[in-house]
Design an enzyme around this catalytic site. Structure first.
Site: not given
Ligand code: AMP
Length: 219
Positions: A14, A89, A128, A163, A174
């Site tokens: 996204k 969400r 990532r 991150r 998550r």
């Protein structure tokens, strides 16, 4: 231009898709996660509390996120549409969001669900890396998303970082939290006739997905 909401578990792309759309249609990309991370970066007391919640993979409380979002949507650059990712969400956030839209005299627009399998999400997210300076995102497990120079941002030359919540344990939590909370949200928007589902396949490039999204928007 209609507003666009992405419903997307972590690592479905996204962030990448939002940036591409933002450039193509000249509308801002508003990420709920980024709004929260900006607050953390500000070093405020609220930011310190938020960091603990986010590092544990839990959701931030509804009022805090709604307030941050309202402040952002009031800015001038949102007048001609915006891309919202990471919000709403769950159903309760969807109801709050509709209230907010009414209050601001804005329309719902398109809701796009990026549908990714959990195993592919884990593979992507462990690779990532992001730029803490300009927010660009890269992926060591996706050839077209690697930085040109190892560990250096293509855009601003700042060193890249992982991150703190991008580890396998947190990502599994998550992902499950996300899907448990959004199942009913997906049905809700389906019934409203505003939802389009786009399946994310391992072999698809970011541009393949982008073209599918553009077809939905230009329809
Ligand atoms: P993301 O960047 O979307 O992966 O979000 C990172 C973290 O920010 C999540 O794990 C949550 O702790 C928090 N967060 C992001 N969006 C929301 C939201 N809509 N409501 C509550 N917490 C959120």
């Amino acid at each position: 231009m209609k507003n666009i909401i992405f419903i997307s578990p972590p690592a479905a792309g996204k962030g990448t898709q939002s940036k591409l759309l933002s450039q193509e249609y000249n509308i801002p990309h508003i990420s709920a996660g980024d709004l929260l991370r900006d607050e953390v970066a500000s070093g405020s007391d609220l930011g310190k509390e938020l960091k603990q919640i986010m590092d544990a993979g839990n959701l931030v409380d509804a009022n805090t996120i709604l307030k941050l979002l309202e402040n952002r949507l009031m800015k001038d650059d949102c007048q001609n549409g915006y891309i919202l990712d990471g919000y709403p969400r769950n159903l309760s956030q969807a109801y709050s969001y509709e209230e907010l839209l009414k209050k601001m005299n804005k329309e719902m627009g398109h809701v796009i669900f990026l549908d990714i399998d959990k195993s592919l999400a884990v593979k992507r997210i462990t690779g990532r890396i992001v730029c803490p300076n300009c927010g660009s995102s890269y992926n060591l497990n996706v050839s077209e998303l690697r930085p040109i120079k190892e560990n250096i941002c293509n855009r601003c030359a700042h060193p890249l970082e992982k991150r703190s919540d991008d580890n396998e344990v947190t990502i599994l939590k998550r992902f499950d939290t996300y899907m448990n909370n959004t199942k009913e949200l997906i049905d809700y928007y389906k019934n409203m006739n505003v939802l389009t589902t786009i399946k994310i396949n391992e072999e698809d490039s970011a541009y393949d997905t982008f073209n599918k999204i553009k077809e939905v928007i230009n329809d």
